[in-house]
Design a protein around this motif. Structure first.
Motif, PDB file in Angstrom:
ATOM      1  N   MET A 136       0.781  -1.212   0.223  1.00  0.00           N
ATOM      2  CA  MET A 136       0.093   0.036  -0.049  1.00  0.00           C
ATOM      3  C   MET A 136       1.031   1.130   0.087  1.00  0.00           C
ATOM      4  O   MET A 136       0.560   2.260  -0.749  1.00  0.00           O
ATOM      5  N   GLU A 139       2.624   1.556  -3.620  1.00  0.00           N
ATOM      6  CA  GLU A 139       1.670   1.735  -4.387  1.00  0.00           C
ATOM      7  C   GLU A 139       1.009   3.063  -4.274  1.00  0.00           C
ATOM      8  O   GLU A 139       0.227   3.652  -5.260  1.00  0.00           O
ATOM      9  N   ALA A 141      -1.402   3.744  -2.111  1.00  0.00           N
ATOM     10  CA  ALA A 141      -2.723   3.465  -1.810  1.00  0.00           C
ATOM     11  C   ALA A 141      -3.036   4.397  -0.394  1.00  0.00           C
ATOM     12  O   ALA A 141      -3.108   3.694   0.524  1.00  0.00           O
ATOM     13  N   ARG A 142      -3.269   5.541  -0.520  1.00  0.00           N
ATOM     14  CA  ARG A 142      -3.638   6.342   0.588  1.00  0.00           C
ATOM     15  C   ARG A 142      -4.821   6.425   1.210  1.00  0.00           C
ATOM     16  O   ARG A 142      -4.923   6.479   2.292  1.00  0.00           O
ATOM     17  N   ASN A 146      -8.352   4.147  -3.652  1.00  0.00           N
ATOM     18  CA  ASN A 146      -7.559   3.127  -4.025  1.00  0.00           C
ATOM     19  C   ASN A 146      -8.416   1.843  -3.898  1.00  0.00           C
ATOM     20  O   ASN A 146      -8.413   1.519  -2.705  1.00  0.00           O
ATOM     21  N   ARG A 147      -9.374   1.463  -4.944  1.00  0.00           N
ATOM     22  CA  ARG A 147     -10.091   0.269  -4.735  1.00  0.00           C
ATOM     23  C   ARG A 147      -9.276  -1.034  -4.399  1.00  0.00           C
ATOM     24  O   ARG A 147      -9.814  -1.539  -3.594  1.00  0.00           O
ATOM     25  N   THR A 148      -8.172  -1.159  -5.021  1.00  0.00           N
ATOM     26  CA  THR A 148      -7.463  -2.295  -4.615  1.00  0.00           C
ATOM     27  C   THR A 148      -6.903  -2.662  -3.076  1.00  0.00           C
ATOM     28  O   THR A 148      -7.034  -3.319  -2.501  1.00  0.00           O
ATOM     29  N   GLY A 149      -6.585  -1.419  -2.605  1.00  0.00           N
ATOM     30  CA  GLY A 149      -6.205  -1.210  -1.298  1.00  0.00           C
ATOM     31  C   GLY A 149      -7.316  -1.484  -0.524  1.00  0.00           C
ATOM     32  O   GLY A 149      -7.417  -2.092   0.770  1.00  0.00           O
TER      33      GLY A 149
END
Length: 174
Positions: A136, A139, A141-142, A146-149
């Protein structure tokens, strides 16, 4: 038995200097123009360019703690180091602009705090948390954008909840 301060050995420490000598007083004209909130926001903006690097450092500490667990095994000491690294991330992530990472670290801390002993902590789930937090941060992913996070965090929370369901709550948790 020493009951009064007079009977006890103690030393009074005085600060080396008055901090007022370290700052400049604003003139009345400067004071009217000074906006402390804007000054704080400007300072945060200047510092924000370092936030990613600071989170990288915290992530390296977590990864290092995990590597110690892998090398030395799970013990009270290695678990305490791992917990401290996750707890630091949990505490700093929001300020540093990584609230999603903070949620992952909070969930990891909850897992560590809830298991009855270091031996009960599942190593595979522990590794998933460490790798998720590392990924996270790497990448960026804050937050919830961030859907993946978000999906990764939800999966970790679900697996953690399922795992912790096997342990009865402690009397002080009820």
């Amino acid at each position: 038995m020493a009951d009064t301060a007079k009977d006890q050995n103690y030393e009074i420490l005085s600060p080396p200097g008055d901090l007022r000598s370290k700052v400049r007083e604003l003139t009345p004209r400067e004071a009217k123009k000074f906006d402390p909130v804007k000054a704080a926001e400007d300072a945060m903006h200047r510092l924000s360019q370092h936030f990613g690097a600071w989170m990288d450092n915290e992530t390296r500490a977590l990864t290092s703690a995990w590597e110690a667990v892998q090398a030395e095994g799970m013990s009270e000491e290695t678990l305490a180091t791992l917990f401290q690294a996750a707890h630091n991330i949990k505490g700093q992530a929001l300020t540093l602009g990584f609230p999603l990472v903070g949620e992952a670290a909070a969930s990891f801390c909850h897992l560590i705090e809830t298991v009855p002993s270091p031996a009960a902590l599942p190593l595979d789930l522990t590794e998933r948390y460490v790798e998720a937090i590392r990924a996270m941060v790497k990448e960026g992913a804050r937050d919830d954008a961030n859907r993946t996070g978000v999906q990764l965090l939800e999966t970790l929370k679900t697996v953690t909840g399922d795992f912790l369901a096997q342990f009865p709550p402690k009397p002080d948790d009820v």
